[in-house]
Motif scaffolding. Sequence first.
Motif, PDB file in Angstrom:
ATOM      1  N   LYS A  70     -28.453  37.485   7.608  1.00  0.00           N
ATOM      2  CA  LYS A  70     -29.600  36.440   7.952  1.00  0.00           C
ATOM      3  C   LYS A  70     -29.750  35.651   6.725  1.00  0.00           C
ATOM      4  O   LYS A  70     -30.117  34.430   6.862  1.00  0.00           O
ATOM      5  N   PHE A  82     -37.872  24.383   7.256  1.00  0.00           N
ATOM      6  CA  PHE A  82     -37.955  24.607   5.871  1.00  0.00           C
ATOM      7  C   PHE A  82     -39.152  24.015   5.067  1.00  0.00           C
ATOM      8  O   PHE A  82     -38.868  23.243   4.165  1.00  0.00           O
ATOM      9  N   THR A  84     -34.881  30.045  11.535  1.00  0.00           N
ATOM     10  CA  THR A  84     -34.438  29.322  10.503  1.00  0.00           C
ATOM     11  C   THR A  84     -34.103  27.697  10.877  1.00  0.00           C
ATOM     12  O   THR A  84     -33.966  27.531  11.883  1.00  0.00           O
ATOM     13  N   TYR A 118     -36.462  34.974   0.677  1.00  0.00           N
ATOM     14  CA  TYR A 118     -35.425  35.619   1.355  1.00  0.00           C
ATOM     15  C   TYR A 118     -34.164  35.529   0.547  1.00  0.00           C
ATOM     16  O   TYR A 118     -33.276  36.495   0.271  1.00  0.00           O
ATOM     17  N   LEU A 119     -33.913  34.134   0.338  1.00  0.00           N
ATOM     18  CA  LEU A 119     -32.634  33.972  -0.238  1.00  0.00           C
ATOM     19  C   LEU A 119     -32.516  34.482  -1.506  1.00  0.00           C
ATOM     20  O   LEU A 119     -31.313  34.937  -2.210  1.00  0.00           O
ATOM     21  N   GLU A 166     -27.138  32.833   6.937  1.00  0.00           N
ATOM     22  CA  GLU A 166     -27.629  31.857   8.065  1.00  0.00           C
ATOM     23  C   GLU A 166     -28.628  30.756   7.382  1.00  0.00           C
ATOM     24  O   GLU A 166     -28.560  29.572   7.601  1.00  0.00           O
ATOM     25  N   ILE A 167     -29.486  31.641   6.694  1.00  0.00           N
ATOM     26  CA  ILE A 167     -30.415  30.666   6.073  1.00  0.00           C
ATOM     27  C   ILE A 167     -30.022  29.708   5.001  1.00  0.00           C
ATOM     28  O   ILE A 167     -30.295  28.611   5.001  1.00  0.00           O
ATOM     29  N   ARG A 168     -29.209  30.141   4.218  1.00  0.00           N
ATOM     30  CA  ARG A 168     -28.508  29.384   3.188  1.00  0.00           C
ATOM     31  C   ARG A 168     -27.541  28.343   3.578  1.00  0.00           C
ATOM     32  O   ARG A 168     -27.879  27.087   3.219  1.00  0.00           O
ATOM     33  N   TYR A 205     -38.339  35.434  11.904  1.00  0.00           N
ATOM     34  CA  TYR A 205     -38.147  34.197  11.093  1.00  0.00           C
ATOM     35  C   TYR A 205     -37.261  33.107  11.922  1.00  0.00           C
ATOM     36  O   TYR A 205     -36.127  33.427  12.300  1.00  0.00           O
ATOM     37  N   TRP A 233     -30.071  25.733   5.025  1.00  0.00           N
ATOM     38  CA  TRP A 233     -30.919  25.255   3.798  1.00  0.00           C
ATOM     39  C   TRP A 233     -29.763  23.820   3.154  1.00  0.00           C
ATOM     40  O   TRP A 233     -30.382  22.823   2.928  1.00  0.00           O
ATOM     41  N   ALA A 283     -38.246  31.162   3.233  1.00  0.00           N
ATOM     42  CA  ALA A 283     -36.611  31.170   2.992  1.00  0.00           C
ATOM     43  C   ALA A 283     -36.372  31.495   1.523  1.00  0.00           C
ATOM     44  O   ALA A 283     -35.293  32.035   1.338  1.00  0.00           O
ATOM     45  N   SER A 343     -42.499  27.684   5.924  1.00  0.00           N
ATOM     46  CA  SER A 343     -41.175  28.453   6.302  1.00  0.00           C
ATOM     47  C   SER A 343     -40.066  28.266   5.282  1.00  0.00           C
ATOM     48  O   SER A 343     -39.204  29.086   4.681  1.00  0.00           O
TER      49      SER A 343
END
Length: 575
Positions: free
Chosen positions: A408, A381, A378, A396-397, A411-413, A376, A416, A393, A389
């Motif tokens: 991970k 979105f 990042t 996963y979040l 990182e995504i949060r 994935y 976002w 996200a 994507s």
Amino acid sequence: MTASCTSKNQSDNTPASTSVSANTVVASATGQQPEAGIISQDIHINQIGYKIDDKKIAVIKGVYKSFEVFDAETGKAVLVKETGGKVSDESSGDTVCYADFSELKASGSYFISVEGLGKSYDFKIGESTLFSKVNDALVKALYYQRCGIVLDSKYAGEYIHGSCHTGKAILYGNEEVQLDVGGGWHDAGDYGRYVVPAAVTAADLMLAYEFYPQSFTSPLNIPESSNNIPDILDEAKYGLEWLLKMQDEKSGGVYHKVTSRNFPDIAVMPDIDVDDLFIMPVSTTATADFAAVTAMASRIFKDFDPDFSKKCLAAAVKAWNWLEANKSFIAFKNPQDVSSGEYGDSSGDDERAWAAAELLRATGIKKYNEYFKANYQTGGFGLGWQNVSGFAAIAYLFADTETADSGKADEIRKAWLEKADMFVSTAQKNGYLLAMHKMEYNWGSNMNVANHAMHMLIADKLSNSEKYTESAADCAHYLLGRNTLNQSYITGYGSQKVMQPHHRPSAGDSVKDPVPGLLVGGPDSALEDDSARASLSGKAPAQCYIDDITSFSTNEVATYWNSAAIFVFSYMGSN
């Protein structure tokens, strides 16, 4: 037909700002109500209204010193106030000022008057049920898009037609094979059914229910309304059941679409469309999106319909196995003799990541987490069909912390929220308070508006910040008329309604008004059809819209535009 683009000479008065005590009735600056019927197209409001405790701002094209709010029932002025701001809006070419009447909290019907300009359309101030009705209509519009069944008057009212597209479809390239792939939704203004956008539509519906279940307690008068399952999930299930038919039983791969070779004429009703239907070959994007949305469905329907939940999970795993066995990207391109929608893509990486994230969330199995972490990317979105994507996200979040990797997820949060902050910053610079850059007015720009709002609402779930919900609400205000064209973009709602959507059932039936609750595509600055080119040349990006049945690039509808708006209006009607 005429383009919805207006222009007027403006005053050069310099605005100032002042305040008036909440709920205070004040004398009119002019001493009388504006002449009835003199509607100014330059006073832009949400034509449905505003919630009692929300910010309430009208955008006025031009620069004026003051405004008044009148009670539409009594004709009496209830508020007089100076305007604020003098903003040049790049997207529309307008210079605007603002009428902020947030302190007005009494339920009722009102309009705004500006001396020397005129009055706005009437609007209401009230509870969230103002927007619940809009949301219900957006969901019910998907029922009107159903394929394969009779729409009778018990559920469809005036918008009836016979059963359609019920015959078996031919497997393209192997005409000896014919399959039953009936059901699903007519994707847009045409009668094609496409796996990639249908998966996004179903995902939006299930996410809307997951985040705002309180918005879906009222029955919508669809055939399943009495089955003790929320109607929005019944609608999602209708689409999902068709998707299950599109999976090849042997390989687990998923066919890309089922359509006729060409689009039918604009006024052909669905039950009159009898052209041969063709099933197009398996693609990576269709298979991965299918795996993702059926895995999501297995989780969402677990308590409502356990058997359906198990069926969806088995199908998702089977599709994932196909993806593992077919690591090279298998693209889809229309054959030379097919001109229906392509929904092609240049990569399946985001779709595969979405599938892994949803299967992880549904099963907790480690291999899906390992795939997601390794693959994935990042950022981006996307929440549309071409880039999913953002769905990956979200999955996963909000997965269990025991299954997802905390590093991970963090990182995504962070990324976002950074993108959500960018949207808020864009809105603060935009004359119409909209989280849209001038380059984003492309085909389906209203989907961009709704998806930006959706991103900010997810950000609110991650950080609980009012700045995100306020900016998301501004996107809803835009869709219901607070825009440079004074145009409500949802059929059946607002004072300046869409009347000529590029939508075959609305064109082919005998009903004056189009099917209600459909979100049209909105301004497209590329002018991608003859009507747009003829009427909109030289217009600013946000003005490149025409309410014309032939303008497929600005006035078509699509299920995945509706579903994105459903998520937004689920929030608007939830509190």
